[in-house]
Each structure stands twice: as structure tokens, then as C-alpha cells.
Design a protein around this motif. Structure first.
Motif, mmCIF file in Angstrom:
data_model
loop_
_atom_site.group_PDB
_atom_site.id
_atom_site.type_symbol
_atom_site.label_atom_id
_atom_site.label_comp_id
_atom_site.label_asym_id
_atom_site.label_seq_id
_atom_site.Cartn_x
_atom_site.Cartn_y
_atom_site.Cartn_z
ATOM 1 N N MET A 1 0.832 -1.193 0.000
ATOM 2 C CA MET A 1 0.000 0.000 0.000
ATOM 3 C C MET A 1 0.875 1.255 0.000
ATOM 4 N N VAL A 2 0.517 2.236 -0.817
ATOM 5 C CA VAL A 2 1.271 3.485 -0.889
ATOM 6 C C VAL A 2 0.967 4.332 0.343
ATOM 7 N N ARG A 3 2.002 4.762 1.028
ATOM 8 C CA ARG A 3 1.825 5.549 2.247
ATOM 9 C C ARG A 3 1.532 7.010 1.911
ATOM 10 N N ARG A 4 0.584 7.573 2.596
ATOM 11 C CA ARG A 4 0.122 8.939 2.345
ATOM 12 C C ARG A 4 1.183 9.961 2.750
ATOM 13 N N ILE A 5 1.260 11.042 1.981
ATOM 14 C CA ILE A 5 2.186 12.144 2.277
ATOM 15 C C ILE A 5 1.454 13.197 3.106
ATOM 16 N N ARG A 6 1.909 13.410 4.333
ATOM 17 C CA ARG A 6 1.279 14.392 5.221
ATOM 18 C C ARG A 6 2.158 15.614 5.475
ATOM 19 N N LYS A 7 3.480 15.439 5.353
ATOM 20 C CA LYS A 7 4.414 16.492 5.759
ATOM 21 C C LYS A 7 5.227 16.982 4.573
ATOM 22 N N ALA A 8 5.616 18.249 4.652
ATOM 23 C CA ALA A 8 6.482 18.845 3.631
ATOM 24 C C ALA A 8 7.624 19.580 4.322
ATOM 25 N N VAL A 9 8.800 19.495 3.730
ATOM 26 C CA VAL A 9 10.004 20.141 4.261
ATOM 27 C C VAL A 9 10.378 21.306 3.352
ATOM 28 N N PHE A 10 10.739 22.446 3.982
ATOM 29 C CA PHE A 10 11.123 23.656 3.251
ATOM 30 C C PHE A 10 12.498 24.112 3.754
ATOM 31 N N PRO A 11 13.556 23.918 2.978
ATOM 32 C CA PRO A 11 14.883 24.390 3.405
ATOM 33 C C PRO A 11 14.990 25.902 3.199
ATOM 34 N N VAL A 12 15.106 26.657 4.274
ATOM 35 C CA VAL A 12 15.117 28.126 4.184
ATOM 36 C C VAL A 12 16.295 28.726 4.953
ATOM 37 N N CYS A 118 18.453 17.481 8.593
ATOM 38 C CA CYS A 118 18.123 18.202 9.824
ATOM 39 C C CYS A 118 16.645 18.065 10.199
ATOM 40 N N ALA A 119 15.797 17.695 9.239
ATOM 41 C CA ALA A 119 14.360 17.559 9.498
ATOM 42 C C ALA A 119 13.963 16.144 9.899
ATOM 43 N N ARG A 120 14.925 15.250 10.080
ATOM 44 C CA ARG A 120 14.647 13.813 10.248
ATOM 45 C C ARG A 120 13.741 13.502 11.434
ATOM 46 N N ASP A 121 13.989 14.137 12.574
ATOM 47 C CA ASP A 121 13.213 13.795 13.770
ATOM 48 C C ASP A 121 11.789 14.326 13.696
ATOM 49 N N ILE A 122 11.581 15.402 12.966
ATOM 50 C CA ILE A 122 10.231 15.958 12.830
ATOM 51 C C ILE A 122 9.429 15.154 11.812
ATOM 52 N N VAL A 123 10.065 14.791 10.704
ATOM 53 C CA VAL A 123 9.377 13.999 9.682
ATOM 54 C C VAL A 123 9.101 12.594 10.175
ATOM 55 N N GLY A 124 10.097 11.983 10.845
ATOM 56 C CA GLY A 124 9.920 10.624 11.352
ATOM 57 C C GLY A 124 9.965 9.585 10.235
ATOM 58 N N ASP A 125 9.377 8.448 10.510
ATOM 59 C CA ASP A 125 9.436 7.315 9.584
ATOM 60 C C ASP A 125 8.243 7.332 8.632
ATOM 61 N N GLU A 126 8.154 8.364 7.817
ATOM 62 C CA GLU A 126 7.089 8.437 6.828
ATOM 63 C C GLU A 126 7.574 9.215 5.610
ATOM 64 N N PRO A 127 7.023 8.928 4.445
ATOM 65 C CA PRO A 127 7.422 9.677 3.245
ATOM 66 C C PRO A 127 7.009 11.137 3.368
ATOM 67 N N PHE A 128 7.699 11.995 2.633
ATOM 68 C CA PHE A 128 7.445 13.433 2.765
ATOM 69 C C PHE A 128 7.688 14.131 1.430
ATOM 70 N N ALA A 129 7.128 15.327 1.317
ATOM 71 C CA ALA A 129 7.398 16.190 0.167
ATOM 72 C C ALA A 129 8.509 17.159 0.543
ATOM 73 N N LEU A 130 9.286 17.538 -0.443
ATOM 74 C CA LEU A 130 10.358 18.513 -0.259
ATOM 75 C C LEU A 130 10.188 19.594 -1.305
ATOM 76 N N LEU A 131 10.090 20.845 -0.862
ATOM 77 C CA LEU A 131 9.885 21.964 -1.780
ATOM 78 C C LEU A 131 10.979 23.008 -1.551
ATOM 79 N N LEU A 132 11.735 23.319 -2.592
ATOM 80 C CA LEU A 132 12.762 24.353 -2.494
ATOM 81 C C LEU A 132 12.117 25.711 -2.743
ATOM 82 N N PRO A 133 12.167 26.623 -1.780
ATOM 83 C CA PRO A 133 11.420 27.881 -1.888
ATOM 84 C C PRO A 133 11.853 28.791 -3.028
#
Length: 295
Positions: A1-12, A118-133
Motif C-alpha cells: 500500500m502506498v503511504r500517504r504524504i502528510r508532511k512537507a520540508v522547506f529548506p530556508v 536536519c528535518a529527520r526527527d520531525i518527519v519521522g518514519d514516513e514519506p514526505f514532500a520537499l519543496l525548495l522555496p
């Protein structure tokens, strides 16, 4: 099953040296494109895609970004007292829900791969989106935003995704480049190769990475021990190459405009492009541009 994306990371955490002196005291992500900071446009793209939690990897002198995504009680009260309900409603629309933002520090400028790690502990063990601002993705009228369209493709295949766009052949050495493989569901394609800033004449294609990703959490373990690459930095592309040996990677071409606001010309063009989309500004701006061009 494809795991849902809930979180996004923004390197700023970047310094924005190409925009000095404007960015001496103002984060480059807070420079306005029409009437919203660059970072607000990118966060709105993620919100429209259904992202629920927004993770900002910041650096020194970036407190203004955190303040921007907080409630400004005095300002709200003043707008309400003066009957400026339209402006107040816009502020409320752009504000993420309480508890939906997290901020962590990248204490050294060690590259994009390090910023993501650096975002590893906040994202945790789930897939995430990454957006470069720096990279604004302006959808066609009535079209989907880039991350929304990528998520739709991701739901059909799973795996990891990288968005790309075509650049001139003589500029490929300035970007991360991906080589196309066979097409898959949702308008995506398998990625045959990825290389960060290839020497001139060696790029596998002219498709540059456009700053939108969907990544599995396994990338964090790889980045933890990733050696420095191009520019003496920990490159995300190098980490993705290692992850590609374990998991599928797909490319995605965004159907819209991409504006690199990290360059002066790209920033100016983005302001024009976004203003032309506005019903209140498009017509008058066209007239002014014609007048200036004629002069």
C-alpha cells in the motif's frame, strides 16, 4: 500500500547573497512576489495539495519566517477595528493551523542534503514532500499545482519522485540533471540517471531538477553518512543515487511555468508572471509594460 504524504520540508537556511544588500536584514524567502513573500507562495502550493504539516529548516537571522507564519494579534485587531475585513480574511487564509508548523535549525551551511537530514526527527518514519522555496511553480489557469500533480502520480506507483524541466543545453552544468527512462502511470517516467552539476558536455539530458520531490524516509539514514560532493557540500542528489539502488525513482514534468527566484531575472519575471494572473493587476500591468517597452 502506498503511504500517504502528510508532511512537507522547506529548506530556508540560505543566506541569499545574490540579493544583497536587500537581504542583509530580510531573509530572501521573505522577498515579495506581488503581495506575498516567496515562501508563502510555496507553502500555499503544499497546502492546496493536502499537506498537513510544514517543516522549515532555518538558519541564523530567519526569525522573520517563523513570525510570518504566526498569528499577529495587534495587526488583526487593528484591521478589524478599521473594518478592513478583506485584508484580514487574506491573512487568515494564508495562516497554517495551530501546531501545523515546525522549525529546526541547520547550524552550518553544509548543503541541501544536510538541510533535509536536519528535518529527520520531525518527519519521522514516513514519506514526505520537499519543496525548495527559490523555485516557484505557477500552474496553468485551472491546472493543478506541482506537488498536487506529483502526489496524484505517486499514489499510482509509490516510490520516490523528482520534478524536472528543460533548460538550455549549455546551462546543464549549473543544475542537478535527470535522464529519462520508460514512461509509467500518471504521466511520470522512470529515472535512468541522476547527476549533480555535470561537467559541460557530459549531461545525460537537458532536464534539470526543479526543486520538488517526494522522498521515502530511508533517505535520512543515507544522508547521515553521506560524504561531501560538488561544492564541498552534502548533496541531496548523491543521497538519492544511493537510495535509487534500493527503491524506484520516477521523474515528473510539471505542466506550468517555473520561475527561479534565486536569480534577479527570475525574481523579476516571477513578479510579472504572478501579477499578470491577477484580475486586479493583469490588465493595468500589461499597459504599463507596453508603455515602458515603447520608451
Amino acid at each position: 500500500m502506498v503511504r500517504r504524504i502528510r508532511k512537507a520540508v522547506f529548506p530556508v537556511a540560505g543566506l541569499g547573497t545574490r540579493f544583497l544588500p536587500a537581504t542583509k536584514a530580510i531573509p530572501k524567502e521573505m522577498l515579495p512576489v506581488v503581495d506575498r513573500p516567496v515562501i508563502q507562495h510555496v507553502v500555499n502550493e503544499a497546502r492546496e495539495a493536502g499537506i498537513e504539516h510544514f517543516v522549515f529548516v532555518t538558519g541564523r537571522n530567519k526569525q522573520m519566517i517563523e513570525d510570518h507564519f504566526d498569528k499577529a494579534f495587534e495587526l488583526d485587531a487593528t484591521l478589524e477595528a478599521r473594518g478592513k475585513t478583506a485584508a484580514l480574511d487574506e491573512l487568515k487564509r494564508d495562516l497554517p493551523a495551530a501546531g501545523a508548523t515546525s522549525f529546526t535549525r541547520q547550524q552550518e551551511p553544509l548543503g541541501l542534503g544536510h538541510a533535509v537530514w536536519c528535518a529527520r526527527d520531525i518527519v519521522g518514519d514516513e514519506p514526505f514532500a520537499l519543496l525548495l522555496p527559490d523555485m516557484l511553480h505557477l500552474a496553468r489557469r485551472g491546472g493543478k499545482g506541482c506537488i498536487a500533480a506529483m502526489l496524484e502520480a505517486y499514489e499510482a506507483t509509490g516510490g520516490n519522485y523528482v520534478a524536472g524541466y528543460e533548460v538550455p543545453d549549455d546551462e546543464t552544468h549549473q543544475y542537478g540533471i535527470i535522464g529519462k527512462g520508460k514512461p509509467v502511470a500518471g504521466g511520470a517516467y522512470e529515472i535512468a540517471r541522476m547527476v549533480e552539476k555535470p561537467p559541460k558536455g557530459t549531461a545525460p539530458s537537458n532536464v534539470a531538477i526543479s526543486g520538488r520531490y517526494i522522498l521515502q524516509p530511508d533517505i535520512f539514514k543515507i544522508l547521515e553518512t553521506q560524504e561531501r560532493g560538488a561544492g564541498g557540500e552534502i548533496q541531496l542528489t548523491d543521497g538519492m543515487l544511493k537510495l535509487q539502488q534500493q527503491q524506484p525513482f520516477f521523474g515528473f514534468t510539471f505542466d506550468g511555468e517555473i520561475h527561479d527566484t534565486g536569480t534577479k531575472l527570475g525574481f523579476l519575471t516571477a513578479n510579472v508572471a504572478y501579477a499578470l494572473r491577477r484580475d486586479d493587476l493583469g490588465g493595468p500591468l500589461k499597459a504599463e509594460l507596453a508603455r515602458l517597452s515603447a520608451g
